[in-house]
Structure formats: structure tokens, C-alpha cells
Design a protein around this motif. Sequence first.
Motif: not given
Length: 167
Positions: A31-38, A68-82
Motif C-alpha cells: 500500500a505504501e508503494g514498496v517495490s522491492f522485497p523486504c 519500531s526500529f527502522p534501518m533507514f531514514q525514509l521520507t513518509p508518504g514517498a515510496p522508497p527506492t533502491l
Amino acid sequence: MNHEILIETEVDGAEPYAGLLRRVIPAALEAEGVSFPCEVDVLFTDDEGIHAINLEQRGVDRPTDVLSFPMFQLTPGAPPTLDDVEADPGTGLVPLGDMVLSLERAEAQGAEYGHGAEREAAYLAVHSVLHLLGYDHLDEGPMKAQMREREEAILAALGITREGADG
């Protein structure tokens, strides 16, 4: 998408919740647009266990419902890219981070809010996934509203409503 949801438990009775989260977490990522296997690591614990982790990791001397302990600093609402993340070369999976969920707290809050423990656990898992993807709710304003809107939309798409978690 072939996400890996690794679940450990320190408490009895976690099996139904494990199955639920193996469905909910990938749906939230999609739903958040994650397009790679996590990979997402989940620990089921109780109030005592999450209290100890909260104190050790955050200096907060009380139990909570989910951490929650995230591994990366990501932007909310923006699907992360590789370009934003790094895959594990051994597995090809992007380790998004860890979540710790108190089943004791989920059961208590599910009863308190009148929608049951399964719906509460699903909500907490979606909430945690959003944190792993950069969302936060430190303010009581737009960031919190954005996060709440996404949580409800994801749960609704799964058919998990406040009336129950049969979806």
C-alpha cells in the motif's frame, strides 16, 4: 512481492497473531508503494519484555504497545527506492527494520477499545510498518493525521475494521 516476515516470540499464544502479521505487513508495504522485497523482523513479547526494551533502547521507563526500529531514514508518504536503501547481498532482501509488539498490551487495548486483540495487533503492525517507512507522530498535527489516515486506509483495504479483525 516476496517479503520475508521473521517472527520470534517470548510469549505463548502468538501463533494466530503471527499468521495475521504475515498478511498485514506485506499488505502495508504494498500500500505504501514498496517495490522491492523486504525483510521485517517481529518480536512478540509481553508488557515486561517491551518495558525492558523501551528502557534500554529509548530511556523510557514504561511499557508501550509497539516499538519500531527502522534501518533507514525514509521520507513518509514517498515510496522508497533502491537508492534510499541497501539490500542484504546474501538474501537480496532489504532489511527495513524491527518491530516489537506487546501481545499483552494488544489484548488489553483491543478489549478497551472494543474491537478485539486481532484488530489491535493488525493496527499496531501497520503503525510500526509506517514508522519503518519514515512516518512519525511526534506532533499532534499534520504528521500524526497523515499517519492515522494511512493506517485506516491500509486496514480498510484488508477488511480489518474496528468491529473486528475478520478479513
